[in-house]
Design an enzyme around this catalytic site. Structure first.
Site, PDB file in Angstrom:
ATOM      1  N   ILE A 144      37.902  39.556   0.954  1.00 27.45           N
ATOM      2  CA  ILE A 144      39.159  40.260   0.684  1.00 27.45           C
ATOM      3  C   ILE A 144      39.682  40.930   1.952  1.00 27.45           C
ATOM      4  O   ILE A 144      40.886  40.924   2.229  1.00 27.45           O
ATOM      5  CB  ILE A 144      38.972  41.315  -0.431  1.00 27.45           C
ATOM      6  CG1 ILE A 144      38.571  40.638  -1.740  1.00 27.45           C
ATOM      7  CG2 ILE A 144      40.249  42.137  -0.631  1.00 27.45           C
ATOM      8  CD1 ILE A 144      38.147  41.602  -2.845  1.00 27.45           C
ATOM      9  N   CYS A 145      38.785  41.492   2.734  1.00 28.74           N
ATOM     10  CA  CYS A 145      39.162  42.295   3.902  1.00 28.74           C
ATOM     11  C   CYS A 145      40.119  41.584   4.865  1.00 28.74           C
ATOM     12  O   CYS A 145      41.136  42.167   5.256  1.00 28.74           O
ATOM     13  CB  CYS A 145      37.919  42.779   4.638  1.00 28.74           C
ATOM     14  SG  CYS A 145      36.837  43.799   3.620  1.00 28.74           S
ATOM     15  N   PRO A 146      39.863  40.332   5.264  1.00 26.10           N
ATOM     16  CA  PRO A 146      40.798  39.737   6.224  1.00 26.10           C
ATOM     17  C   PRO A 146      42.189  39.510   5.642  1.00 26.10           C
ATOM     18  O   PRO A 146      43.168  39.520   6.386  1.00 26.10           O
ATOM     19  CB  PRO A 146      40.127  38.420   6.622  1.00 26.10           C
ATOM     20  CG  PRO A 146      39.166  38.117   5.532  1.00 26.10           C
ATOM     21  CD  PRO A 146      38.739  39.446   4.981  1.00 26.10           C
TER      22      PRO A 146
END
Length: 190
Positions: free
Chosen positions: A55-57
């Site tokens: 999810i982070c990128p």
């Protein structure tokens, strides 16, 4: 968790620079940043749990794509996790979505800033997906936190920044360019 009206904590962290400078390698790609960096500007500071995740990128890339729009509003964007600057750099080099990121990636390796903000997940020990809008005086004007498995909407952060910068009464779903509420007219109409 610190919230609206609280002073954003002091910090001194190493970051991977945004833009092409951030891809030149150790010794060139890193910069020391503090709460005094970019003094006099609005700051959007967002946290993610871990580098090299899924999810982070998507969030980091979305904030990066809006970096110019934030800059147009005299605001800077800082991305932060508890991974080291070396991990951030390696991730940028190997992830196409964030390779050309225009914002710095700060390393809160000792978790001091995350702890001061009260945003560490109690079980995982990593930052929640927290976002803070900090005014030029260093006061938090907006705070939000999502759990580890739900991404946030950087466009909404930009909308809230726009509303905060009007210093007016902005109704639900207000967007830049719309009329703010006139309290006097509303009072007279009642």
């Amino acid at each position: 968790m610190l919230t609206v009206g609280d002073k954003f904590p002091s910090f001194a962290l190493t970051a991977v620079k945004g833009g092409a400078e951030g891809l030149k390698g150790p010794g060139v790609s890193f910069v020391d940043m503090t709460n005094a960096t970019d003094a006099g500007k609005w700051k959007v500071v967002f946290f993610w749990p871990k580098d090299f995740t899924f999810i982070c990128p998507t969030e980091i890339a979305a904030f990066g794509k809006l970096a110019g729009e934030f800059a147009d509003r005299d605001a800077v964007v800082y991305g932060v996790s508890t991974d080291s600057e070396f991990v951030h750099l390696n991730w940028r080099v190997h992830n196409e979505d964030i390779r050309n990121l225009e914002i710095p990636m700060l390393a809160d390796l000792k978790r001091e800033l995350s702890e001061a903000l009260g945003i560490l997940d109690k079980d995982a020990g990593v930052p929640l997906r927290a976002t803070f809008i900090v005014d030029p005086d260093g006061t938090i004007q907006w705070a939000s936190a999502n759990g580890l498995n739900v991404g946030r909407n950087p466009q909404e952060v930009l909308r809230v920044l726009d509303a905060l910068q009007t210093d007016e009464l902005c109704p639900c779903n207000w967007t830049k360019g719309q009329e703010a509420l006139d309290a006097q007219k509303l009072f007279e109409a009642a």
